[in-house]
Design a protein around this motif. Structure first.
Motif, PDB file in Angstrom:
ATOM      1  N   GLU A 215       0.839  -1.201   0.000  1.00  0.00           N
ATOM      2  CA  GLU A 215       0.000   0.000   0.000  1.00  0.00           C
ATOM      3  C   GLU A 215       0.873   1.250   0.000  1.00  0.00           C
ATOM      4  N   ALA A 216       1.940   1.218   0.797  1.00  0.00           N
ATOM      5  CA  ALA A 216       2.848   2.369   0.837  1.00  0.00           C
ATOM      6  C   ALA A 216       3.539   2.563  -0.510  1.00  0.00           C
ATOM      7  N   ALA A 217       3.899   1.451  -1.155  1.00  0.00           N
ATOM      8  CA  ALA A 217       4.548   1.542  -2.470  1.00  0.00           C
ATOM      9  C   ALA A 217       3.590   2.102  -3.515  1.00  0.00           C
ATOM     10  N   LYS A 218       2.314   1.714  -3.444  1.00  0.00           N
ATOM     11  CA  LYS A 218       1.316   2.244  -4.386  1.00  0.00           C
ATOM     12  C   LYS A 218       1.151   3.749  -4.211  1.00  0.00           C
ATOM     13  N   ILE A 219       1.153   4.184  -2.958  1.00  0.00           N
ATOM     14  CA  ILE A 219       1.010   5.620  -2.690  1.00  0.00           C
ATOM     15  C   ILE A 219       2.191   6.395  -3.259  1.00  0.00           C
ATOM     16  N   ASP A 220       3.386   5.770  -3.211  1.00  0.00           N
ATOM     17  CA  ASP A 220       4.586   6.417  -3.751  1.00  0.00           C
ATOM     18  C   ASP A 220       4.663   6.322  -5.263  1.00  0.00           C
ATOM     19  N   GLY A 221       3.698   5.640  -5.893  1.00  0.00           N
ATOM     20  CA  GLY A 221       3.648   5.573  -7.346  1.00  0.00           C
ATOM     21  C   GLY A 221       4.364   4.396  -7.969  1.00  0.00           C
ATOM     22  N   ALA A 222       4.702   3.379  -7.181  1.00  0.00           N
ATOM     23  CA  ALA A 222       5.404   2.206  -7.716  1.00  0.00           C
ATOM     24  C   ALA A 222       4.438   1.321  -8.498  1.00  0.00           C
ATOM     25  N   ASN A 223       4.863   0.879  -9.685  1.00  0.00           N
ATOM     26  CA  ASN A 223       4.023  -0.027 -10.462  1.00  0.00           C
ATOM     27  C   ASN A 223       4.220  -1.458  -9.973  1.00  0.00           C
ATOM     28  N   ILE A 224       3.542  -2.407 -10.631  1.00  0.00           N
ATOM     29  CA  ILE A 224       3.553  -3.789 -10.146  1.00  0.00           C
ATOM     30  C   ILE A 224       4.950  -4.413 -10.222  1.00  0.00           C
ATOM     31  N   LEU A 225       5.702  -4.106 -11.282  1.00  0.00           N
ATOM     32  CA  LEU A 225       7.046  -4.661 -11.401  1.00  0.00           C
ATOM     33  C   LEU A 225       7.985  -4.091 -10.339  1.00  0.00           C
ATOM     34  N   GLN A 226       7.841  -2.828 -10.042  1.00  0.00           N
ATOM     35  CA  GLN A 226       8.663  -2.208  -9.005  1.00  0.00           C
ATOM     36  C   GLN A 226       8.331  -2.754  -7.623  1.00  0.00           C
ATOM     37  N   ARG A 227       7.043  -3.028  -7.391  1.00  0.00           N
ATOM     38  CA  ARG A 227       6.645  -3.601  -6.097  1.00  0.00           C
ATOM     39  C   ARG A 227       7.205  -5.011  -5.942  1.00  0.00           C
ATOM     40  N   ILE A 228       7.185  -5.767  -7.021  1.00  0.00           N
ATOM     41  CA  ILE A 228       7.724  -7.133  -6.967  1.00  0.00           C
ATOM     42  C   ILE A 228       9.227  -7.106  -6.723  1.00  0.00           C
ATOM     43  N   TRP A 229       9.943  -6.243  -7.445  1.00  0.00           N
ATOM     44  CA  TRP A 229      11.405  -6.236  -7.372  1.00  0.00           C
ATOM     45  C   TRP A 229      11.921  -5.658  -6.045  1.00  0.00           C
ATOM     46  N   HIS A 230      11.252  -4.647  -5.520  1.00  0.00           N
ATOM     47  CA  HIS A 230      11.753  -3.952  -4.336  1.00  0.00           C
ATOM     48  C   HIS A 230      11.101  -4.415  -3.031  1.00  0.00           C
ATOM     49  N   ILE A 231      10.016  -5.203  -3.107  1.00  0.00           N
ATOM     50  CA  ILE A 231       9.361  -5.664  -1.880  1.00  0.00           C
ATOM     51  C   ILE A 231       9.316  -7.189  -1.822  1.00  0.00           C
ATOM     52  N   THR A 232       8.691  -7.815  -2.824  1.00  0.00           N
ATOM     53  CA  THR A 232       8.489  -9.268  -2.784  1.00  0.00           C
ATOM     54  C   THR A 232       9.804 -10.032  -2.836  1.00  0.00           C
ATOM     55  N   VAL A 233      10.639  -9.703  -3.807  1.00  0.00           N
ATOM     56  CA  VAL A 233      11.900 -10.435  -3.977  1.00  0.00           C
ATOM     57  C   VAL A 233      12.806 -10.303  -2.748  1.00  0.00           C
ATOM     58  N   PRO A 234      13.040  -9.098  -2.196  1.00  0.00           N
ATOM     59  CA  PRO A 234      13.868  -9.022  -0.974  1.00  0.00           C
ATOM     60  C   PRO A 234      13.268  -9.770   0.212  1.00  0.00           C
ATOM     61  N   MET A 235      11.938  -9.771   0.322  1.00  0.00           N
ATOM     62  CA  MET A 235      11.292 -10.469   1.429  1.00  0.00           C
ATOM     63  C   MET A 235      11.434 -11.991   1.306  1.00  0.00           C
ATOM     64  N   LEU A 236      11.642 -12.484   0.081  1.00  0.00           N
ATOM     65  CA  LEU A 236      11.800 -13.928  -0.142  1.00  0.00           C
ATOM     66  C   LEU A 236      13.249 -14.378  -0.027  1.00  0.00           C
ATOM     67  N   ARG A 237      14.147 -13.448   0.212  1.00  0.00           N
ATOM     68  CA  ARG A 237      15.567 -13.780   0.212  1.00  0.00           C
ATOM     69  C   ARG A 237      15.916 -14.813   1.290  1.00  0.00           C
ATOM     70  N   THR A 238      15.373 -14.622   2.485  1.00  0.00           N
ATOM     71  CA  THR A 238      15.675 -15.546   3.588  1.00  0.00           C
ATOM     72  C   THR A 238      15.185 -16.951   3.276  1.00  0.00           C
ATOM     73  N   THR A 239      13.940 -17.049   2.788  1.00  0.00           N
ATOM     74  CA  THR A 239      13.388 -18.360   2.426  1.00  0.00           C
ATOM     75  C   THR A 239      14.205 -19.008   1.316  1.00  0.00           C
ATOM     76  N   PHE A 240      14.616 -18.225   0.331  1.00  0.00           N
ATOM     77  CA  PHE A 240      15.391 -18.741  -0.789  1.00  0.00           C
ATOM     78  C   PHE A 240      16.732 -19.293  -0.314  1.00  0.00           C
ATOM     79  N   VAL A 241      17.423 -18.550   0.547  1.00  0.00           N
ATOM     80  CA  VAL A 241      18.739 -18.982   1.028  1.00  0.00           C
ATOM     81  C   VAL A 241      18.623 -20.235   1.892  1.00  0.00           C
ATOM     82  N   MET A 242      17.598 -20.292   2.751  1.00  0.00           N
ATOM     83  CA  MET A 242      17.426 -21.456   3.608  1.00  0.00           C
ATOM     84  C   MET A 242      17.150 -22.708   2.787  1.00  0.00           C
ATOM     85  N   LEU A 243      16.256 -22.601   1.813  1.00  0.00           N
ATOM     86  CA  LEU A 243      15.958 -23.752   0.953  1.00  0.00           C
ATOM     87  C   LEU A 243      17.178 -24.133   0.119  1.00  0.00           C
TER      88      LEU A 243
END
Length: 325
Positions: A215-243
């Motif tokens: 929601e904060a990213a949408k307010i700042d004007g981030a599109n869907i690709l920017q939200r995925i790259w700057h929020i989703t992917v970094p948040m999955l980093r821990t899970t990715f490294v553990m697996l």
């Protein structure tokens, strides 16, 4: 005066914490006997299946003789390891096992992350559930059924592929005599069968990300690709490294069911499809080379152990939070 000292001593004893006395192991077992009883099946499982069989490492240094008792065979030292190395078998098995598992780990995790992200962005609930179920379904297909499917597709005489080629006036292709083709086929079928399971793990991790970030990213004007790259992917980093670390721990342990069911005893494909697990199985069942098979198994375990310790050490130096230990 003495009475005052006694009072201070008693007061000091009263101030001591109740649990300050050191307790032994059996005292802990007595207090938490229910918890230890629940732990007992797991302990027995690892003792029977992992620790007791380690006695068999001795056979890697012997020339096993079926006419003697279990520990009466001739001791040959490192002769079995030396033969495996000089014959080139060990190097070929290592490259095949390591190469396939590396492809499974890298492609499997990358594609699972991509599919999980795409699935999480679907807004239609029924489509999302159906897509997730369809992609997860191959995980429950046994390797025996998979081998039947593959055989009926690529069989030279009656396979679907060659039957289709013949109907168009083209020459049939004998896939079972082309070793290079099976490199891609094995990777393809592994991904088809297991990618749904990995995707569900990453999808669960994505579900745990707070909507406030998006929601904060949408307010700042981030599109869907920017939200995925700057929020989703970094948040999955821990899970990715553990697996990734868990997968690296068994990188020298091949998918035996996959390779054996698809290839079987087809010697034409051994150069590109034979891994340590299939070699050990064939040595025990076909050639009865107990010493060679055990030597290959010991090498497999030691290689995997050194690899996981090295990778974990490197990751701990880079970021201690991602290390297993």
């Amino acid at each position: 005066m003495m009475e005052g000292n006694n009072n201070r001593i008693q007061a000091g004893e009263a101030d001591k914490p109740v649990g300050s006395k050191k307790r032994g192991f059996w005292h802990e077992v007595k207090i938490n006997r229910v918890m230890f009883l629940m732990l007992l099946p797991a302990v027995l499982f690892f003792l029977i299946n992992s620790y007791f069989p380690m006695v068999g490492i001795y056979y890697a240094f012997t020339r096993f003789d079926f006419n003697t008792n279990l520990f009466g065979s001739e001791f040959v030292g490192l002769e079995n390891f030396r033969f495996l190395w000089k014959s080139g078998i060990l190097l070929q098995l290592t490259l095949n096992t390591f190469g396939y598992n590396l492809a499974f780990i890298v492609l499997g995790n990358v594609l699972a992350v991509a599919l999980a992200i795409m699935l999480s962005e679907l807004k239609t609930k029924w489509l999302k559930k159906w897509t997730q179920s369809i992609m997860f379904l191959p995980y429950f297909v046994s390797f025996v059924i998979l081998s039947v499917i593959v055989y009926n597709v690529f069989n030279y005489e009656t396979g679907v592929m060659n039957t289709t080629l013949k109907s168009f006036g083209m020459e049939p292709v004998d896939v079972y005599s082309k070793p290079v083709v099976w490199i891609f086929l094995i990777i393809l079928f592994y991904l088809w069968k297991n990618i749904g399971y990995s995707m569900v793990i990453y999808l669960a991790a994505i579900t745990g990300i707070s909507d406030e970030y998006y929601e904060a990213a949408k307010i700042d004007g981030a599109n869907i690709l920017q939200r995925i790259w700057h929020i989703t992917v970094p948040m999955l980093r821990t899970t990715f490294v553990m697996l990734l670390l868990f997968a690296l721990g068994s990188i020298m342990k091949g998918q035996f069911d996959l390779f054996y069911q698809l290839v079987g005893n087809n010697g034409l494909l051994y150069n590109t499809t034979d891994i340590l697990d299939t070699y050990v199985y064939r040595s025990l069942k076909v050639t009865f080379e107990i010493g060679m098979a055990t030597a290959a198994g010991v090498y497999q375990s030691l290689f995997g152990f050194v690899l996981i310790m090295t990778v974990n050490y490197i990751i701990r130096k880079i970021n201690d939070e991602y290390a297993l230990f």
